[in-house]
Design an enzyme around this catalytic site. Structure first.
Site, mmCIF file in Angstrom:
data_model
loop_
_atom_site.group_PDB
_atom_site.id
_atom_site.type_symbol
_atom_site.label_atom_id
_atom_site.label_comp_id
_atom_site.label_asym_id
_atom_site.label_seq_id
_atom_site.Cartn_x
_atom_site.Cartn_y
_atom_site.Cartn_z
ATOM 1 C CG ASP A 27 -35.581 16.498 8.042
ATOM 2 O OD1 ASP A 27 -34.724 15.588 8.040
ATOM 3 O OD2 ASP A 27 -35.795 17.218 9.039
ATOM 4 C CG ASP A 74 5.889 27.889 -1.672
ATOM 5 O OD1 ASP A 74 6.603 28.872 -1.426
ATOM 6 O OD2 ASP A 74 4.799 27.965 -2.254
ATOM 7 C CG ASP A 75 9.582 30.116 -3.620
ATOM 8 O OD1 ASP A 75 9.086 29.601 -4.630
ATOM 9 O OD2 ASP A 75 9.083 31.096 -3.028
ATOM 10 C CG ASP A 121 17.247 79.880 36.758
ATOM 11 O OD1 ASP A 121 16.784 78.817 36.298
ATOM 12 O OD2 ASP A 121 17.344 80.116 37.960
ATOM 13 C CD GLU A 140 18.080 76.874 32.635
ATOM 14 O OE1 GLU A 140 19.302 76.942 32.792
ATOM 15 O OE2 GLU A 140 17.340 76.159 33.336
ATOM 16 C CG ASP A 193 18.686 81.276 40.709
ATOM 17 O OD1 ASP A 193 18.415 80.969 39.531
ATOM 18 O OD2 ASP A 193 19.433 80.599 41.441
ATOM 19 C CG ASP A 248 22.027 55.612 57.441
ATOM 20 O OD1 ASP A 248 22.506 54.503 57.144
ATOM 21 O OD2 ASP A 248 20.914 55.756 57.969
#
Length: 1416
Positions: free
Chosen positions: A452, A727-728, A1005, A1036, A1118, A1190
């Protein structure tokens, strides 16, 4: 820097005078604020503007500041005057710093007392940057430099550790070393002289004591010593080397040579010059070289900087090498190397032929003192004969930092030859050494040490020495800062040699690493050997074919922190292969050594042919990169190449990605580490200089780089067709001559750009041309390789996935249906481990045999521009096979295999539509031509039934294609006929759009855990409840399956109240395929439907109390599914307490405090705490007389629904529908639904909203005979009923979604209307639905007989009276829809809203307190 302003002086004052004013301002009490510094700057501007001259001490005394205008500036001037008076008068005029002698340096105010001490705080990065910016143009150690640091210290009161951090940030390594040496000596002298006030030697050193929080004055004394040490720094503005800067066209080699010459001539003996060269080679370099060196850092070794800047240097310059490559040994005495000619003209006289150090124009005056080497006063150091003789031996090698007596006089020529060169490999800078000494371990006489040249001393690990070796603690300055506790000085010499036979040299001082990490051969050993270090010159061939300009935009312009992914270990075989691959890339110039941050792992992968492929795992970098969109969506369809241009040629670019260079600022993200075997040597790091494979944007960047040259060549040959992907490149030309010209022009253009054309991969017709894995023939296109499908059972999951991948690649040319492919795809389910073994069924093996036979006919025809495009859609139970073909062609253009839809049932008509749309998309994208005709194998009756009866909105899209659709019966010529080897059976029950008279009726039902059904034909035939798992929907379905199993095989009318089940039944009876692996219950349902010759599917609204038979039978079913307890009933509906009073057993009073409606937690959370007063509104006198309408809004999950609410003002019966949009059309749809369920009103009262006042809505009401009126919105006397109804419905919806967050909006609204209309009881103990459908008022004549009374008693209020006290009770003579006839004298009709049922006197009380539920 706290409250201190910028140290740069404003206009009108010199830097020294400005610093004097700032230091005087620090003595203000209280401490100066930012406004004080602003006033001081404003005062200088005012003085310079009014006096027309710069401010100085003599011209700007305390009286020069007008009182009251500039705050406390007069106090600052008075303080400055007082201090200068005590110091002996005002300083002289300040001179600019850059002026050399004989000018005197600028006078600076002496250090004054700082007054009250600021509190200590650590440096922030912003403060360190500001300090460095203020002093970067000032010479280290100068008065202005010291004064600036003094002001910064006054602000922060730093500890010794903070001051050390400041020094490392603002000073170069050589300045740090000199400052630390001077500070250590100053502290030792002060401690020895006992001049430190408050210092106690027994409690520690001055550094330790001043770091304490209560250090006080002792810290101030340490700070003064630290500042005094800064005055002795070696670099000064007057030093010649500090003014040497690199010219704009000067190479880095010449610039470093000038620095070395200046240091050799002027640097005092004993001062190391390597740190100064390392620092100035970056700081004084030109801008271009500094940009190149940014990744290496300003304090990197000069050799690394020269290597980095070698490419920037002019081509006629030679790269700089601090070492030389030894040549072959020659017999006889060693001759000095020939003197190298200068590479360019002299920078002093601009003439060629001599070096700048030999320039005749250079000043040759007498030296100022004796030579520091030989002490001779007659010559300069550069002309010292001793130095010249030493340079002859070293010959351009490593320069020693200190004077060493030559030892070559006692050595022979052979020994001298051995010492002169230390050969090192560039990849492994280590050398074997031989050690001896009394403190060494016996086994450590030979070792491998790392060379070094940046280390000044040799370093040995502590485990090489005996335990009791003599030591002294040492403070070492390295790259990471100052280390005080890691290294020791070995107090004893060691003998060292580079060869066993010697010669040996003695090293007096050696560092010992106590962490046993480093064994370093520093500069002291080569200096004593007077040897040079020879490193072979790095061979860096140029990158062949690199584009001139790198792409400026690669997706990393935001410069995020580079990833640091560690390199994982590799075995020896892979490591050797990786080293070979890296060496090849390094020789090709694709990579280069790298010292910057960032890392991504690398590894080799063995190819099928045994070779190795280099793989760089850039996933971490790709995650930080912004993707760049690709120009091409994918590989082109080669069948789109028309047959008209018959002459085809294709070419391939070699290493195409490696031709695109990468800017240096992006190389942080493309770096990697090459590990050393066993970790015995330091790892090497590299970074890509070109675009690597694996980078997410490499394909897009390459396409953009190649786009323009291809466009230019294509424009020049407009009659030819160019096809390119990555690349073709393929060219189809009408003539052979034009093909040759086109190829030559394209190849020349690509070579000019630096691309290499692989000549061995270039092919042309008449032979088949390989392109993108396929072979282009004269009329057809085939695949280069086909899978063999040599499959046997069992097979691993990995092998089966690979086979399916190969089949997917060649599927466009394989004439087969979806069925054999689906058999193999189904075997992949429920397998996740790639090592899993799969047993193939005989049916799957038969499918593999069918695919193997189909692969033998794999081919596709090329597109003929003269013929139209035709298509065929072949529907099967496994999916659809789509064929695109042309008339007269031998093979089709393409086959496409598509699966069924994601739903459980895929309608045949929808599959046909999706297939036609997919084929149209493929035809337009590949051939830019629409399809003329579609053929299919679907029965015409099934397709007609789906179009006429399906509720799918995509039926309109199929009708648009209807003129182009033709059935299979026409039998057009085409290769798709090979698919009809086995006709597909389309089984579907006969569907009837209208109910079948006198046919069997089935009602079903379901509820959670059970289902029910009933069969009816003129009378009730059968009914039953069956157990079912989980949800009500599956319940049901279970009831429906049980009913179909119990019904005889005859026409049947099916009625369900589940919208999902209704849609599924209609899909199945209109014709659909179930999934290849259907749910068992769905498969059983499909088989059950096929038992009946005719089927009608109807939907009845759940919980409807209409009087027609369908609703009655639905209610009967029902009743087969009752809820067991009132708690379950209330949990489902959240009805009010009056509704629970109808529960048969146990009986619950409407006012019972233990009622489930009272104890419900959901109702307690959401019920309002009070109710508003009831207002008088216009009510109808009969059902469907007057309605109110409404629109309110309800937010569920991410959607906001518009609830269209319609209320009958007589009965309160309500209908609401949820819509996503808010348009006039949705309002009309809501009104129509309300009319269907409630009847047609005579009057409709609405607010003045845009939907109700639009012309379309008004015209619709007129056509239906509905009178439309408007009221004021949100007015309790006109719109109170609908506003209250809106609140009740939204309250119920909120309760349902609180209990069931994922309950669909349609089911929640249906349940809310059911509860509001048919369950909740009004005070008259009737539901709104009962009131709406009760019989009309009976007609009683005036003279007729009064009816007899009933057992019911009512409390009543008389209409039109103000008395609100309840009267009665009285019996009701008649009950009708409008009210009851009470037995008064005479009898009176009282409307239901003024009646209240009477049960028991003791129960009469405030019932409202007990009925707070969803209907107050």
């Amino acid at each position: 820097m706290g409250n201190s302003p910028s140290y740069n002086p404003p206009a009108g004052i010199s830097p020294s005078d400005w610093l004097n004013l700032l230091q005087s301002a620090q003595r203000l009490n209280p401490r100066p604020s930012p406004s004080d510094f602003t006033d001081l700057k404003n005062y200088i501007h005012w003085f310079h503007k009014t006096q027309k001259k710069p401010w100085t001490f003599t011209s700007g005394g305390p009286t020069s500041c007008p009182p009251g205008r500039f705050g406390r500036v007069p106090l600052v001037l008075a303080t400055l005057n007082e201090v200068l008076s005590n110091e002996g008068g005002a300083p002289g005029a300040s001179a600019p710093e850059e002026q050399p002698p004989p000018y005197d340096p600028p006078a600076i105010l002496p250090i004054i007392s700082e007054g009250n001490r600021n509190r200590h705080r650590a440096w922030a990065l912003r403060e360190l940057q500001d300090i460095k910016k203020e002093i970067e143009n000032k010479a280290p150690g100068s008065q202005v430099w010291i004064q600036t640091l003094r002001l910064a210290i006054l602000q922060a009161d730093p500890t010794p550790a903070d001051l050390e951090q400041l020094c490392q940030y603002i000073a170069s390594p050589v300045d740090q070393t000199a400052h630390m040496t001077s500070l250590t000596a100053a502290i030792a002298a002060a401690e020895a002289a006992n001049t430190l006030q408050g210092f106690n030697p027994k409690t520690g050193t001055l550094t330790q004591q001043s770091a304490q929080p209560n250090a006080g004055d002792l810290r101030s004394q340490y700070q003064n010593l630290w500042l005094q040490a800064g005055k002795n720094l070696p670099t000064r503005p007057s030093a010649p080397w500090s003014t040497i800067v690199q010219g704009p066209a000067e190479s880095s080699v010449e610039f470093v040579n000038r620095l070395q010459i200046s240091l050799a001539d002027n640097l005092p003996d004993g001062v190391p010059k390597e740190p100064i060269i390392d620092s100035l080679s970056y700081a004084n370099a030109n801008r271009e070289c500094q940009q190149i060196l940014q990744g290496r850092g300003p304090v990197a070794a000069v050799g690394q900087k020269l290597q980095a800047c070698a490419q920037w240097a002019p081509k006629n310059k030679q790269p700089a090498l601090l070492v030389h490559t030894p040549g072959p040994k020659m017999p006889g005495p060693r001759q000095p190397a020939p003197k190298r000619p200068p590479p360019g003209p002299c920078y002093r006289c601009l003439k060629e032929g001599h070096w700048a150090r030999d320039c005749p124009t250079k000043a040759t005056g007498p030296p100022p003192g004796p030579c520091p080497i030989c002490k001779d006063p007659s010559h300069w150091k550069r002309d010292c004969p001793t130095l010249k003789s030493k340079n002859k031996l070293i010959e351009g090698g490593l320069s020693a930092p200190q004077t060493i007596t030559p030892i070559t006089d006692s050595l022979s020529e052979a020994e001298l030859e051995c010492l002169l060169s230390i050969p090192l490999a560039r990849s492994r800078p280590s050398v074997a050494v031989y050690l001896s000494g009394p403190w060494l371990q016996p086994s450590q006489n030979q070792a491998l040490m790392l060379v070094d040249t940046g280390a000044e001393n040799t370093v040995l690990p502590q485990n090489w020495l005996v335990r009791d070796y003599p030591r002294i603690p040492a403070a070492v300055l390295g790259a990471g800062g100052v280390s005080r506790n890691r290294y020791n000085w070995l107090q004893g010499p060691l003998t060292l040699a580079l060869k066993p036979e010697g010669p040996f040299i003695t090293i007096p001082k050696i560092l010992v690493d106590t962490s046993d990490k480093w064994q370093i051969l520093g500069r002291d050993v080569p200096s004593r050997l007077q040897a040079s270090i020879s490193i072979p010159e790095e061979v860096r061939p140029p990158v062949v074919g690199v584009l001139d300009t790198p792409p400026s935009h690669i997706g990393l312009e935001h410069l995020p922190p580079p990833p640091e992914v560690p390199q994982f270990p590799l075995n020896l075989e892979r490591l050797q292969a990786l080293q070979d691959l890296v060496h090849r890339s390094l020789e090709a110039g694709y990579i280069s050594p790298w010292d910057g941050p960032g890392n991504n792992p690398v590894f080799p992968v063995r190819k099928p042919n045994g070779a190795w492929r280099f793989v760089h795992d850039l996933r971490a970098t790709n995650a930080l990169t912004k993707p760049i969109p690709a120009l091409s969506p994918g590989p082109p369809d080669l069948t789109a190449i028309p047959t008209h241009p018959p002459h085809i040629i294709c070419l391939d670019l070699k290493d195409a990605f490696f031709q695109i260079p990468v800017e240096d600022r992006f190389r942080f993200y493309l770096s990697f580490t090459l590990p050393s075997p066993g970790g015995l040597q330091p790892h090497r790091r590299f970074a890509w200089r070109v675009l690597p494979q694996g980078f997410i944007n490499s394909p897009a960047l390459f396409e953009r780089a190649l786009q323009e040259p291809l466009r230019q060549v294509s424009a020049a040959f407009s009659q030819s067709l160019l096809v390119s992907y990555m690349d073709d490149i393929l060219y189809a030309s009408p003539t052979e001559e034009q093909r040759s010209q086109c190829y030559q022009a394209l190849a020349a253009r690509l070579r000019d750009l630096g691309f290499q054309v692989a000549s061995e991969k270039t092919s042309q017709t008449p032979s088949p041309v390989p392109f993108l894995g396929q072979m282009v023939h004269e009329q057809i296109v085939t695949y280069q390789s086909l899978p063999t499908l040599q499959i046997s059972s069992p097979i691993s999951l990995h092998q089966l996935q690979a086979v399916l991948g190969d089949l997917q690649w060649v599927s466009r040319g394989t004439p087969t249906t979806r069925r054999p492919l689906q058999l193999l795809y189904s075997s992949l389910k429920r397998h996740h481990d790639p090592r899993a073994i799969i047993q193939l069924s005989p049916e799957q093996l038969q499918g593999i045999a069918e695919l193997r036979q189909a692969l033998s006919h794999n081919a596709r025809s090329r597109y003929n521009e003269q013929e139209p495009l035709l298509a065929y859609v072949h529907l099967t139970r496994a999916g659809s096979t789509l064929v695109l073909f042309q008339k007269g062609a031998q093979f089709p253009l393409a086959y496409f295999q598509t699966p069924l839809t994601d739903n459980q049932a895929s309608p045949w008509g929808l599959l046909l539509l999706l297939g036609c749309q997919y084929l149209q998309t493929q035809a337009l994208s590949s051939y830019a031509k629409p399809i003329l005709k579609y053929y299919h194998n679907l029965p015409k009756t099934s397709l007609d039934n789906w179009i006429q009866s399906s509720e799918d909105p995509r039926v309109q899209e199929l009708l648009q294609l209807w003129p182009q659709i033709s059935s299979q019966g026409i039998q057009p010529p085409g290769p798709w006929k090979t698919l009809i080897t086995r006709a597909e059976v389309f089984l579907t029950p006969q569907f009837s759009p209208d109910p079948i008279p006198a046919a069997l009726c089935l009602f079903s039902d379901g509820a959670t855990g059970r289902g029910a059904y009933c069969l009816w034909k003129d009378h009730l035939l059968d009914f039953q409840a069956v157990p079912a798992p989980e949800s009500a929907q599956k319940g049901e379905l279970a009831g429906l399956l049980a009913g179909l199993a119990a019904a005889p095989p005859e026409p049947v009318n099916i009625w369900v109240d589940s919208k999902y089940l209704y849609s599924l039944l209609r899909t199945l009876v209109l014709g659909a395929w179930l999934q290849p692996d259907p749910v068992p219950s769905y498969a059983l349902l499909y088989k059950s439907l096929l038992r009946h010759p005719a089927i009608v599917v109807g939907h009845v609204r759940s919980h409807s109390s209409a009087s027609h038979p369908i609703a009655s039978l639905n209610n009967y079913v029902d009743q087969l599914l009752p809820l067991e307890t009132p708690e379950q009933w209330h949990k489902l509906t959240h009805c009010n307490s009056r509704a629970l009073s109808r529960w048969p057993n146990p009986r619950i009073s409407a006012w019972d405090p233990r009622s489930p409606a009272t104890l419900c937690e959901t109702c307690q959370k959401l019920n309002p705490t009070g109710g508003g007063k009831m207002r008088t509104i216009q009510r109808g006198w009969a059902p469907n007389h007057i309605w109110q309408a409404d629109i309110t809004h309800y937010k569920y999950k991410q959607f906001t629904y518009a609830l269209h609410v319609f209320v009958d003002t007589y009965s309160g019966a309500t209908h609401a529908s949820a819509k996503r949009g808010l348009t006039t059309q949705t309002t009309i749809e809501g009104l129509l639904e309300a009319i269907v369920h409630l009847g047609r009103p005579k009057k409709l009262n609405t607010d003045q909203g845009a939907n109700y006042t639009s012309k379309t809505f008004v015209r619709f009401c007129q056509q239906f005979g509905v009178s439309l009126s408007h009221h004021v919105p949100y007015n309790p006397t006109s719109s109170g009923l609908d506003e209250r109804t809106n609140g009740l419905l939204k309250l119920l919806l909120s309760k349902y979604h609180l209990d069931e967050p994922h309950l669909p909006m349609t089911q929640a609204l249906s349940r809310a209307l059911w509860t509001h209309n048919q369950i909740n009881l009004l005070p008259i103990l009737k539901t709104r639905w009962e009131l709406h459908h009760s019989p009309p008022l009976a007609v009683i004549s005036e003279g007729g007989e009064t009816p007899k009374g009933s057992d019911k008693l009512f409390l009543y209020l008389l209409p039109g009276q103000n008395n609100r006290r309840w009267l009665g009770p009285l019996p009701a003579l008649v009950e009708a829809s409008g009210g009851a006839l009470l037995a008064t004298d005479p009898p009176v009709w009282v409307p239901w809203r003024l009646l209240k049922a009477f049960k028991c006197l003791k129960n009469d009380g405030p019932e409202d307190a007990h009925n707070r539920s969803s209907d107050g």
